[in-house]
Design an enzyme around this catalytic site. Structure first.
Site, PDB file in Angstrom:
ATOM      1  CE1 TYR A  23      19.025 -32.761 -24.425  1.00 25.22           C
ATOM      2  CE2 TYR A  23      19.006 -30.379 -24.661  1.00 25.22           C
ATOM      3  CZ  TYR A  23      19.676 -31.582 -24.750  1.00 25.22           C
ATOM      4  OH  TYR A  23      20.986 -31.617 -25.156  1.00 25.22           O
ATOM      5  CG  ASN A  75      21.426 -37.091 -18.682  1.00 21.49           C
ATOM      6  OD1 ASN A  75      22.481 -36.884 -19.281  1.00 21.49           O
ATOM      7  ND2 ASN A  75      20.247 -36.737 -19.168  1.00 21.49           N
ATOM      8  CG  HIS A  81      29.369 -35.828 -25.306  1.00 17.00           C
ATOM      9  ND1 HIS A  81      28.813 -37.008 -25.728  1.00 17.00           N
ATOM     10  CD2 HIS A  81      28.309 -35.020 -24.982  1.00 17.00           C
ATOM     11  CE1 HIS A  81      27.483 -36.907 -25.686  1.00 17.00           C
ATOM     12  NE2 HIS A  81      27.159 -35.706 -25.239  1.00 17.00           N
ATOM     13  CG  ASP A  88      39.383 -41.967 -14.369  1.00 17.89           C
ATOM     14  OD1 ASP A  88      39.206 -42.825 -15.250  1.00 17.89           O
ATOM     15  OD2 ASP A  88      40.347 -41.161 -14.376  1.00 17.89           O
ATOM     16  CG  HIS A 101      22.556 -39.641 -23.044  1.00 15.77           C
ATOM     17  ND1 HIS A 101      23.243 -38.628 -22.418  1.00 15.77           N
ATOM     18  CD2 HIS A 101      23.382 -40.700 -23.063  1.00 15.77           C
ATOM     19  CE1 HIS A 101      24.438 -39.071 -22.079  1.00 15.77           C
ATOM     20  NE2 HIS A 101      24.544 -40.323 -22.451  1.00 15.77           N
ATOM     21  CB  SER A 103      18.452 -35.936 -27.147  1.00 16.39           C
ATOM     22  OG  SER A 103      19.794 -35.876 -26.675  1.00 16.39           O
ATOM     23  NE  ARG A 112      24.688 -32.455 -28.801  1.00 14.42           N
ATOM     24  CZ  ARG A 112      24.836 -31.541 -27.822  1.00 14.42           C
ATOM     25  NH1 ARG A 112      25.051 -31.921 -26.592  1.00 14.42           N
ATOM     26  NH2 ARG A 112      24.756 -30.253 -28.089  1.00 14.42           N
TER      27      ARG A 112
HETATM   28  C1  DQA Z   1      21.997 -35.184 -22.895  1.00 18.50           C
HETATM   29  C2  DQA Z   1      22.771 -35.225 -24.224  1.00 18.50           C
HETATM   30  C3  DQA Z   1      24.077 -34.467 -24.125  1.00 18.50           C
HETATM   31  O1  DQA Z   1      24.768 -34.506 -25.362  1.00 18.50           O
HETATM   32  C4  DQA Z   1      23.820 -33.025 -23.771  1.00 18.50           C
HETATM   33  O2  DQA Z   1      25.045 -32.336 -23.601  1.00 18.50           O
HETATM   34  C5  DQA Z   1      22.950 -32.871 -22.576  1.00 18.50           C
HETATM   35  C6  DQA Z   1      21.806 -33.747 -22.421  1.00 18.50           C
HETATM   36  C7  DQA Z   1      20.599 -35.812 -23.005  1.00 18.50           C
HETATM   37  O3  DQA Z   1      20.017 -36.118 -21.968  1.00 18.50           O
HETATM   38  O4  DQA Z   1      20.078 -35.974 -24.120  1.00 18.50           O
HETATM   39  O5  DQA Z   1      23.110 -31.946 -21.789  1.00 18.50           O
HETATM   40  O6  DQA Z   1      22.729 -35.904 -21.924  1.00 18.50           O
END
Ligand code: DQA
Length: 143
Positions: A23, A75, A81, A88, A101, A103, A112
């Site tokens: 991250y 985010n 997931h 909703d 996201h 990542s 993911r």
């Molecule tokens: C995330 C990706 C998600 O899978 C993960 O659970 C996160 C961060 C991202 O910003 O890359 O907490 O949302």
């Protein structure tokens, strides 16, 4: 002044300390500060909220919707997931959200790869690190 909502989900308050190899080293404060600076150039104010609790995130979307906010960046972190309830809330809201996201969720574990929330958003940005928030903001400014 026009407002854009920014919603960050569980564990994102730990950015900088949390798995920096995935991250990055920037804190959430750094990222939000940068976004506020960019927004300021366009006379836009960023309303930021982070929570580790699904219900609080949902209630914030309702609150912002009732306050007349129409654009947002989200985010949902791990809730991306899993959370039908968050999807909703996004779907029922007049706020047009871009999902971000840090990542690239498609390069990571299989669980993911699917976003429950993305279909309720206007767009998704994944894998651009903190710049993803900037990209989302620039896109929203064109709407
Ligand atoms: C995330 C990706 C998600 O899978 C993960 O659970 C996160 C961060 C991202 O910003 O890359 O907490 O949302």
């Amino acid at each position: 002044m026009k407002k854009i909502a920014l919603l960050n989900g569980p564990n994102l308050h730990r950015l900088g300390k949390r798995e920096p190899e995935i991250y990055g080293s920037r804190s959430l404060e750094d990222i939000v500060g940068d976004l506020r600076r960019t927004a300021g150039h366009f006379d836009v104010e960023i309303e930021h909220y982070q929570s580790n609790h699904e219900g609080d995130l949902i209630e914030k979307i309702h609150e912002w919707s009732d306050a007349g906010i129409t654009l947002g960046i989200i985010n949902p972190a791990g809730l991306t997931h899993t959370s039908v309830a968050l999807r909703d809330a996004i779907q029922a809201s007049p706020i047009r959200f871009v999902e971000v996201h840090l990542s690239n969720i498609h390069q990571r574990e299989e669980f993911r790869h699917h976003s429950v929330t993305a279909p309720a958003c206007v767009a998704q940005v994944t894998g651009m690190g903190p710049q993803g928030y900037q990209a989302a903001l620039h896109f929203l400014l064109t709407l």
